[in-house]
Design a protein around this motif. Structure first.
Motif, short mmCIF file in Angstrom:
data_model
loop_
_atom_site.label_atom_id
_atom_site.label_comp_id
_atom_site.label_asym_id
_atom_site.label_seq_id
_atom_site.Cartn_x
_atom_site.Cartn_y
_atom_site.Cartn_z
N PRO A 21 0.80 -1.23 0.00
CA PRO A 21 0.00 0.00 0.00
C PRO A 21 0.84 1.28 0.00
O PRO A 21 0.42 2.28 -0.57
CB PRO A 21 -0.81 -0.10 1.30
N SER A 22 2.00 1.25 0.63
CA SER A 22 2.79 2.48 0.77
C SER A 22 3.44 2.86 -0.56
O SER A 22 4.23 2.10 -1.12
CB SER A 22 3.89 2.27 1.82
N PRO A 23 3.12 4.05 -1.08
CA PRO A 23 3.77 4.47 -2.34
C PRO A 23 5.27 4.61 -2.18
O PRO A 23 6.02 4.36 -3.14
CB PRO A 23 3.10 5.81 -2.67
N ARG A 42 6.51 1.17 -2.71
CA ARG A 42 6.39 0.75 -4.12
C ARG A 42 7.51 1.38 -4.95
O ARG A 42 8.13 0.72 -5.79
CB ARG A 42 5.03 1.14 -4.70
N GLU A 49 6.13 5.71 5.20
CA GLU A 49 5.62 7.02 4.79
C GLU A 49 6.17 8.12 5.70
O GLU A 49 6.50 9.21 5.23
CB GLU A 49 4.09 7.03 4.80
N GLU A 54 4.45 -0.23 6.85
CA GLU A 54 3.89 0.61 5.78
C GLU A 54 3.77 2.06 6.27
O GLU A 54 4.12 3.00 5.56
CB GLU A 54 2.52 0.09 5.35
#
Lengths: 261, 224
Positions: free
Chosen positions: B80-82, B85, B212, B208
């Protein structure tokens, strides 16, 4: 059903399925052509604001006990709008045989449909062993608002074993797939510095909206233990850890006011 | 399986860029959640059974020859974490460069053509293992080891932790590493018939979230 067994059968749990089908009524509202509860999964229609139909899961929630298998299946047909909630927290309780309980939720959203799945928290009680599986299938134009809250133990109580998987596909492609395991018997480190780090409540708020394809929400942090993360599709996930259920709800409610509806 | 090829691929000196990433250890050290060998071990064990297991499953599936595009989409859904990714694709791109020079193969060329901005690192790792003549078990072992080797090495630099203690942590994790690799391979074998849903999706919400938080820092020692 297992109720016909002549003698008490401690290993045989209860099986119950609640089925819901929402359909656009052609007059700007949503009808509920199928609303069938079973056993501890009773369903009540609630007052809802058009175009949405409202359904709430009610019942003496002494379930799921170990060995039980509960299923909720909801389908929102083309253009239907459904709000689905629960009247009270769900308590995962130990069974007599020590076998795990299962709770499956399946949501299917067809073209132009929307579903708000906002159940009350799931509380993992000491000695319980519950596997939760939530599957959501969305058509490309469908919208989803989904909240999950998991609380480890009642106040001051040690938790049971909780394994929960949330899988969301959109247009047949995976959008989100996450599995969480916590409590005694979970793989090592679940409560450590790469796990829950001592928090006893965790939750997620997922918003899927085709409108995000053009303007996705920006990533953000909400303090040290919550984050807003845009996914690789038109969706945003808010993940939060909190000391208790109350603080968790505050965080997710404020996120819902920003990103949801 | 060639043990020598496995050693080359798992060697921390293999030029795949992993040294620039702490696997979440930098954020955890700053927050005080890692402060000694015991908390490092707890961190590594938690990461191994979540992100490590998921990466190992993807790597094993890629090594078995499952469609890389499908696996890459499965990796996206599991991240989920950009920030994570982005880090995963950057590491994948760097690994692919090193792999194509080390074990050239048409499959690696095709992967580079299909993902000019980088595929997720575990997918690249699995195809690299395949090109090096390793099977899904080798790919899973390397992915599992990387999930804890990175944080252990980073913590030596971040806290000045005794390197002997860090190595001791990794040695004590050996049974968990073997168990995670075995689970990953079993899932990858199921995924051949049941699709990527059969792969592990174990996740850690805190990793996650912390990724961020870490990405927001103006100055940091590690990229992730």
């Amino acid at each position: 059903m297992t109720g016909a067994a002549p003698a008490p059968a401690p290993a045989a749990g209860l099986r119950a399925t609640a089925r819901i089908r929402a359909a656009a009524d052609g007059r700007g509202g949503t009808a509920l052509p199928l609303l069938a509860g079973e056993g501890p999964l009773a369903l009540r229609r609630t007052r809802a604001t058009r175009p949405e139909a409202g359904v709430v899961l009610v019942g003496a929630m002494s379930a799921p006990l170990g060995g039980d298998h509960l299923t909720v299946e909801a389908v929102a047909g083309p253009g239907a709008h459904l709000a689905l909630g629960s009247a009270a927290a769900t308590l995962a309780l130990p069974g007599r045989g020590g076998e795990p309980a299962r709770y499956d939720v399946s949501l299917t959203l067809e073209e132009g449909a929307s579903v708000r799945w906002l159940p009350e928290p799931l509380v993992s009680v000491r000695g319980s062993d519950l596997r939760v599986r939530t599957r959501v299938r969305l058509a490309p134009t469908a919208r989803l608002l989904l909240r999950e809250e998991q609380v480890l133990g009642r106040s001051g109580e040690a938790p049971g074993l909780l394994r929960s998987r949330l899988g969301v596909t959109r247009d047949g492609r995976p959008l989100l797939d996450q599995e969480l395991a916590c409590g005694p018997g979970a793989p090592g480190g679940w409560d450590g510095p790469a796990g829950l780090a001592g928090h006893r409540a965790l939750g997620q708020l997922l918003v899927v909206d085709p409108a995000f394809a053009g303007a996705p929400p920006a990533a953000a942090v909400l303090g040290e233990f919550a984050a807003v993360t845009p996914l690789a599709g038109p969706a945003v996930l808010v993940t939060a850890l909190a000391p208790d259920a109350l603080r968790l709800r505050e965080l997710l409610d404020s996120a819902r006011a920003t990103y949801g509806w | 399986m060639s043990l020598a090829a496995l050693l080359v691929l798992a060697d921390g000196r293999f030029p795949a860029g992993g040294h620039a990433h702490s696997g979440g250890a930098e954020a955890a050290c700053k927050a005080g959640r890692i402060h000694d060998a015991a908390t490092l071990e707890d961190f590594c064990r938690g990461r191994l059974h979540t992100a490590g297991l998921t990466a190992a499953g993807l790597a094993a599936a890629a090594a078995l020859g499952l469609d890389p595009a499908g696996l890459d989409a499965a990796a996206d859904a599991r991240t989920p974490s950009p920030a994570l990714r982005t880090a995963g694709r950057r590491l994948g791109r760097q690994l692919l460069r090193a792999a194509r020079a080390t074990w050239p193969s048409p499959e690696l060329d095709a992967l580079a053509a299909a993902f000019p901005r980088g595929a997720h690192q575990p997918v690249v790792l699995g195809l690299t293992a395949r090109s090096a003549g390793l099977g899904p078990d080798g790919a899973a072992q390397v992915a599992a080891y990387e999930s804890v080797g990175g944080p252990a090495t980073a913590t030596v630099r971040l806290l000045g932790l005794d390197p002997f203690e860090a190595s001791g942590v990794l040695a004590r994790l050996a049974p968990d590493l073997d168990a995670v690799a075995a689970r990953a391979v079993a899932a990858a074998l199921r995924a051949r018939t049941d699709g990527t849903d059969a792969l592990p999706a174990a996740s850690s919400p805190l990793l996650e979230i912390a990724a961020e938080v870490h990405a927001d820092w103006p100055v940091r020692l590690f990229a992730s």
